[in-house]
Design an enzyme around this catalytic site. Sequence first.
Site, mmCIF file in Angstrom:
data_model
loop_
_atom_site.group_PDB
_atom_site.id
_atom_site.type_symbol
_atom_site.label_atom_id
_atom_site.label_comp_id
_atom_site.label_asym_id
_atom_site.label_seq_id
_atom_site.Cartn_x
_atom_site.Cartn_y
_atom_site.Cartn_z
ATOM 1 N N HIS A 167 -3.626 70.644 86.950
ATOM 2 C CA HIS A 167 -2.948 71.168 85.926
ATOM 3 C C HIS A 167 -3.382 70.561 84.407
ATOM 4 C CE1 HIS A 167 -0.080 72.640 89.192
ATOM 5 N NE2 HIS A 167 -0.458 71.372 89.658
ATOM 6 N N SER A 288 -18.435 72.474 59.104
ATOM 7 C CA SER A 288 -17.489 73.292 58.588
ATOM 8 C C SER A 288 -18.017 73.574 57.093
ATOM 9 C CB SER A 288 -15.942 72.967 58.884
ATOM 10 O OG SER A 288 -15.177 73.230 57.643
ATOM 11 N N LYS A 294 -16.292 67.839 60.211
ATOM 12 C CA LYS A 294 -16.233 68.509 61.174
ATOM 13 C C LYS A 294 -17.607 68.624 62.022
ATOM 14 C CE LYS A 294 -13.129 71.203 62.170
ATOM 15 N NZ LYS A 294 -12.271 71.814 63.035
ATOM 16 N N GLU A 301 -17.745 77.517 72.772
ATOM 17 C CA GLU A 301 -16.737 78.575 72.368
ATOM 18 C C GLU A 301 -17.035 80.015 72.773
ATOM 19 O OE1 GLU A 301 -14.065 77.270 68.887
ATOM 20 O OE2 GLU A 301 -16.047 76.446 68.434
#
Length: 470
Positions: A167, A288, A294, A301
């Site tokens: 979980h 970024s 970043k 992704e």
Amino acid sequence: MTDDGTKKKSDVSVIWGGRFAGGPGLEMEEINASINFDKRLYAQDIAASKAHAEMLQSRSIISDDDADAILSGLDSILAEIEAGEFAYNRQLEDIHMNVESRLRELIGDAAGRLHTARSRNDQVATGFRLWVRDALDQLDGALRELQSALIGQSETHVASVMPGFTHLQTAQPITLGHHLLAYVEMLGRDRGRAADCRKRLNECPLGAVALAGTSFAIDRNLTAEALGFDRPAANSVDAVSDRDFALEYLSTVVIVCVHLSRLAEELVIWSSQQFGYVALGDAFTTGSSIMPQKRNPDAAELIRAKAGRTIGALNTLLIVLKGLPMSYSKDMQEDKEPVFDAHDTVMLCLAAMTGMVAGAAFNTERIAADAGKGFSTATDLADWLVRALGLTFRDAHHITGELVKMAEDKDTTLEALELADMQSIEAGITAEAYDVLGVENSVSSRVSYGGTAPEIVRQAVKRAQQRFLG
Ligand code: ARG
């Protein structure tokens, strides 16, 4: 439409055009043509044509001279295509007619004999099968590469402790090597699915002709063998209408991509500042345009997202095929693009994932620091109560729950509870109980087959090398 907006008939007299007075309209030509994508079948189409011509020759259905001309013409066409010198023509619809038309230019009328005892229906079914067979072999190789990268990291991290999750909540400590080997198993099953698919696929449709077979004395065993098939397909109607192999290939790809998306998701989570478990390196991350600090895990992704694209491809083909009557229907021309796209997608995802895994730098200190959080060794304490005090597991579970609550109330860990406090809940607890509360002890105690103890994981790495890389 032409440049001046008028509709125009095609000016190429098409190969099937004997009974047609005019050519197809431009919209017809556009919807009908598949050459833009089925040119990817060129090598398989030519190989199948050569096998067919040799068989016709050996059965004396065509002369030696015609066969020689056809074979050398096909070789020239292959060379032209590979040199990027072949002029594809949309008016010739597909790869089959583009090749045949060029053959006629090169060798003249003998080219017309190649299509004896053959139809585009068995031709495309054969070429596409051969293509998917190659795709399966490439897929297997790429899966093996990723397994190799994962096994390499597992070997490095056989004993690196980490929190195991259920979980996405801390459950019990495990080792990172053990966690990564879970993916090696998944990919092993994927390779098994690819092998199953290849076995069922490997029957040759050639000789089914349009749908009914032929009155020519062909030898289907000969063509099947020449193309590396195990046997000719048994039923000519089935042979031209079966696309199970494409569905099975897509299903295999989809499951691979679902597996990759799970690993990708873990890399996304683990590379976040909040987790800080892994640094993915410059090769697979981006910055970024506004936030200079970043480092985004874009490759992970995109792998996560591209699973959706392959699932779409499988859906597309399922829907194209559902309800189609026997035997060939032009609907089936729509079988190729989803397969090509899914193949390109999975190969790219596997290459990117392999690079990411091989280059991943795990922050073992940070991961280990989390391994003991969240009362992750509570089960070890419950097991100790069963072993040392003879309690039932249910009672031990209850007592341990109370101890966890006590530690929570005191804002501390199980290990930091005073023995007297523990004994206030279960009088039989002794100082020995503390031994099982350490993360390292917890992990190394799990020596059951398939368990997470480093000695077991070390053996599992060896076995995985033999099973998958040997
Ligand atoms: N381009 C076609 C396909 O991919 C080849 C078969 C055409 N057969 C026919 N009977 N029109 O399905």
